[in-house]
Design a protein around this motif. Structure first.
Motif, PDB file in Angstrom:
ATOM      1  N   UNK A  17       0.833  -1.207  -0.279  1.00 36.40           N
ATOM      2  CA  UNK A  17       0.071  -0.134  -0.167  1.00 36.40           C
ATOM      3  C   UNK A  17       1.000   1.275   0.367  1.00 36.40           C
ATOM      4  N   UNK A  18       2.133   1.216   0.441  1.00 42.43           N
ATOM      5  CA  UNK A  18       2.906   2.215   0.031  1.00 42.43           C
ATOM      6  C   UNK A  18       3.795   2.322  -1.102  1.00 42.43           C
ATOM      7  N   UNK A  25     -10.420  -3.999  -4.139  1.00 47.05           N
ATOM      8  CA  UNK A  25     -10.182  -2.529  -4.488  1.00 47.05           C
ATOM      9  C   UNK A  25     -10.306  -1.662  -3.437  1.00 47.05           C
ATOM     10  N   UNK A  26     -11.283  -1.769  -2.515  1.00 49.44           N
ATOM     11  CA  UNK A  26     -11.354  -0.795  -1.194  1.00 49.44           C
ATOM     12  C   UNK A  26     -10.235  -0.969  -0.203  1.00 49.44           C
ATOM     13  N   UNK A  27      -9.657  -2.040  -0.238  1.00 48.21           N
ATOM     14  CA  UNK A  27      -8.273  -2.089   0.474  1.00 48.21           C
ATOM     15  C   UNK A  27      -7.151  -1.731  -0.523  1.00 48.21           C
ATOM     16  N   UNK A  28      -6.934  -1.826  -1.600  1.00 45.65           N
ATOM     17  CA  UNK A  28      -5.802  -1.498  -2.722  1.00 45.65           C
ATOM     18  C   UNK A  28      -5.912   0.042  -2.653  1.00 45.65           C
ATOM     19  N   UNK A  29      -7.063   0.813  -2.498  1.00 44.95           N
ATOM     20  CA  UNK A  29      -7.198   2.216  -3.076  1.00 44.95           C
ATOM     21  C   UNK A  29      -6.466   3.047  -1.567  1.00 44.95           C
ATOM     22  N   UNK A  41      -2.357   9.664  -1.234  1.00 48.16           N
ATOM     23  CA  UNK A  41      -1.026   9.996  -0.671  1.00 48.16           C
ATOM     24  C   UNK A  41      -0.075   9.878  -1.655  1.00 48.16           C
ATOM     25  N   UNK A  42       0.074   8.698  -2.074  1.00 46.58           N
ATOM     26  CA  UNK A  42       1.440   8.350  -2.944  1.00 46.58           C
ATOM     27  C   UNK A  42       1.072   9.354  -4.029  1.00 46.58           C
ATOM     28  N   UNK A  61      -3.930   5.065 -12.056  1.00 40.37           N
ATOM     29  CA  UNK A  61      -3.013   4.526 -12.648  1.00 40.37           C
ATOM     30  C   UNK A  61      -2.364   3.176 -11.359  1.00 40.37           C
ATOM     31  N   UNK A  62      -2.101   4.000 -10.305  1.00 34.98           N
ATOM     32  CA  UNK A  62      -1.630   3.150  -9.383  1.00 34.98           C
ATOM     33  C   UNK A  62      -2.466   2.156  -8.674  1.00 34.98           C
ATOM     34  N   UNK A  63      -3.508   2.494  -8.512  1.00 39.53           N
ATOM     35  CA  UNK A  63      -4.729   1.599  -8.089  1.00 39.53           C
ATOM     36  C   UNK A  63      -4.852   0.445  -9.124  1.00 39.53           C
TER      37      UNK A  63
END
Length: 445
Positions: A211-212, A282-286, A291-292, A351-353
């Motif tokens: 997640x970071x 998806x809820x966890x991945x976002x 912040x990133x 794109x990150x998610x």
């Protein structure tokens, strides 16, 4: 696409814009060592963890070139310090039998190799005196093979602490061992590699490293026609070096209300979308992706500020303005919250998610749906061999019955300490209660 960004993105072409963009922002986060940003009422460093993933011969070497040009001053400083350290080592070796030994000086290398030990890396990061360090590696396998499983776990811990700018400490009794106390770990890491290496790095999907991390995918060039890959021209290098130098002089806390509003809106909208579809993955991945993307967008804004200063004052005038007015960056960057830049933020966050879902969506979903997964209260637990033994026992059993069941399951007589340990753990977990030398099971779902 401010000065410096344009040259780097044109260098890779449209197919690899995102990996190049992530490399640019990661390198910039180290250059802007004295820049912070206020995100959701908290002051954040610009520290980033970037991973560019592509198959063999997918032009990942272009990321090396972007890093080397943007970090030109840091790389040159690194080689100067390396020569100083070599000279000191030679003198120390020559004088090792002298009565009075010279103390080891500090060698503040801000460009750190990952082909080293964890202890040595920790000492190196302590030596940089609060500046932001950066590590770029063309192969993820370098830290994975160098440190082994235990070292990789500590590497993961260091990365997570660095992303947050948290305290990092390492204690040892030996005078020769590394004793490190870093109040705020300031470190950005950019890695390139193949998908298999990424999965080794992210072997634990629940420890917070994923997640970071911002993952970018290199273009699949398997069936591309041959294309000439030209190096940077001298003029392109000059323009990149100019803005990189100016960014290194920037300082202050960036407060960006329009970007803040955009970030909150993006996160809320994605959360609602995931909730509507019942998409737990998806809820966890976002989480943290907003912040990133926020940090990356601020890095891109710094290029626009540098270009504006060059256009208004010339290169030398821009340098003078940054030195004489430490607040100028925070003042000018507010104007860079344009609709186009806010759209860039959204594209980066999306794109990150998307990449997290692409590489790890099925793996995270499989963990949620694992048939060997049970829920005790609110905590998710995974089954072990001891669960099978527990289920085979009668509702009321003795210690001897437990030993017999262990032997049936493993084929060996269990040690007395193992039986006592199993009983103690089950009792602590609320799975059994003792009654007159016998043990009664509690049902669970």
């Amino acid at each position: 696409r401010g000065q410096g960004v344009r040259e780097c993105l044109d260098h890779v072409g449209p197919e690899n814009l995102m990996p190049a963009l992530f490399t640019i922002t990661g390198t910039t986060s180290a250059l802007a060592s004295e820049v912070t940003v206020e995100i959701h009422n908290r002051v954040h460093p610009l520290n980033q963890i970037v991973v560019n993933i592509g198959d063999a011969a997918s032009k990942k070497s272009q990321m090396d070139e972007i890093f080397n040009e943007l970090a030109f001053e840091l790389v040159e400083e690194k080689w100067r310090i390396v020569e100083e350290e070599k000279k000191w080592r030679m003198e120390a070796k020559r004088d090792r039998n002298a009565k009075k030994q010279k103390d080891r000086p500090r060698f503040p290398l801000r460009v750190q190799t990952l082909n080293t030990t964890v202890a040595n890396l920790a000492e190196r990061l302590e030596d940089i005196d609060g500046k932001r360090a950066i590590s770029f590696t063309p192969e993820i396998d370098i830290p994975l093979t160098k440190w082994g499983r235990n070292g990789t776990n500590e590497f993961s811990t260091m990365l997570r602490l660095a992303y947050d700018g948290s305290t990092y400490e390492r204690e040892a009794k030996s005078l020769e061992a590394a004793n490190v106390h870093i109040r705020s770990l300031q470190w950005t890491v950019i890695m390139c590699g193949q998908p298999e290496s990424l999965y080794k790095l992210m072997s634990d999907l629940t420890n917070g490293l994923l997640s970071r991390t911002a993952i970018a995918k290199m273009h699949d060039n398997t069936y591309d026609f041959y294309k000439v890959d030209l190096p940077f021209t001298d003029d392109e290098k000059r323009r990149i070096h100019e803005v990189a130098h100016l960014i290194g002089l920037m300082r202050g806390k960036m407060v960006l209300p329009l970007l803040e509003e955009k970030s909150i809106k993006w996160s809320d909208n994605l959360c609602k979308h995931a909730s509507k579809d019942g998409n737990d993955v998806l809820a966890r991945c976002r989480l943290r992706d907003n912040v990133i993307a926020y940090r990356m967008t601020v890095c891109l804004m710094l290029f626009k500020v540098a270009e504006r200063l060059i256009n208004e004052h010339g290169y030398e005038g821009a340098e003078k303005a940054l030195v004489e007015n430490p607040d100028i960056t925070a003042e000018l960057i507010v104007d860079e919250q344009t609709p186009a830049m806010l759209k860039v933020y959204q594209n980066i966050a999306d794109y990150i998610v998307d990449m997290e879902m692409l590489f790890f969506g099925d793996k995270i979903k499989a963990k949620y749906e694992d048939k060997n997964c049970r829920v005790l209260g609110d905590e998710r637990k995974y089954r072990t061999n001891n669960d099978t033994i527990y289920e085979c026992l009668p509702n009321i059993f003795s210690k001897d019955q437990l030993a017999q069941q262990c032997k049936m399951n493993t084929g060996e007589d269990p040690a007395e300490s193992k039986v006592r340990s199993m009983l103690r753990n089950w009792r602590n977990q609320g799975l059994i209660k003792e009654n007159g030398g016998m043990y009664q099971k509690k049902k669970y779902s």
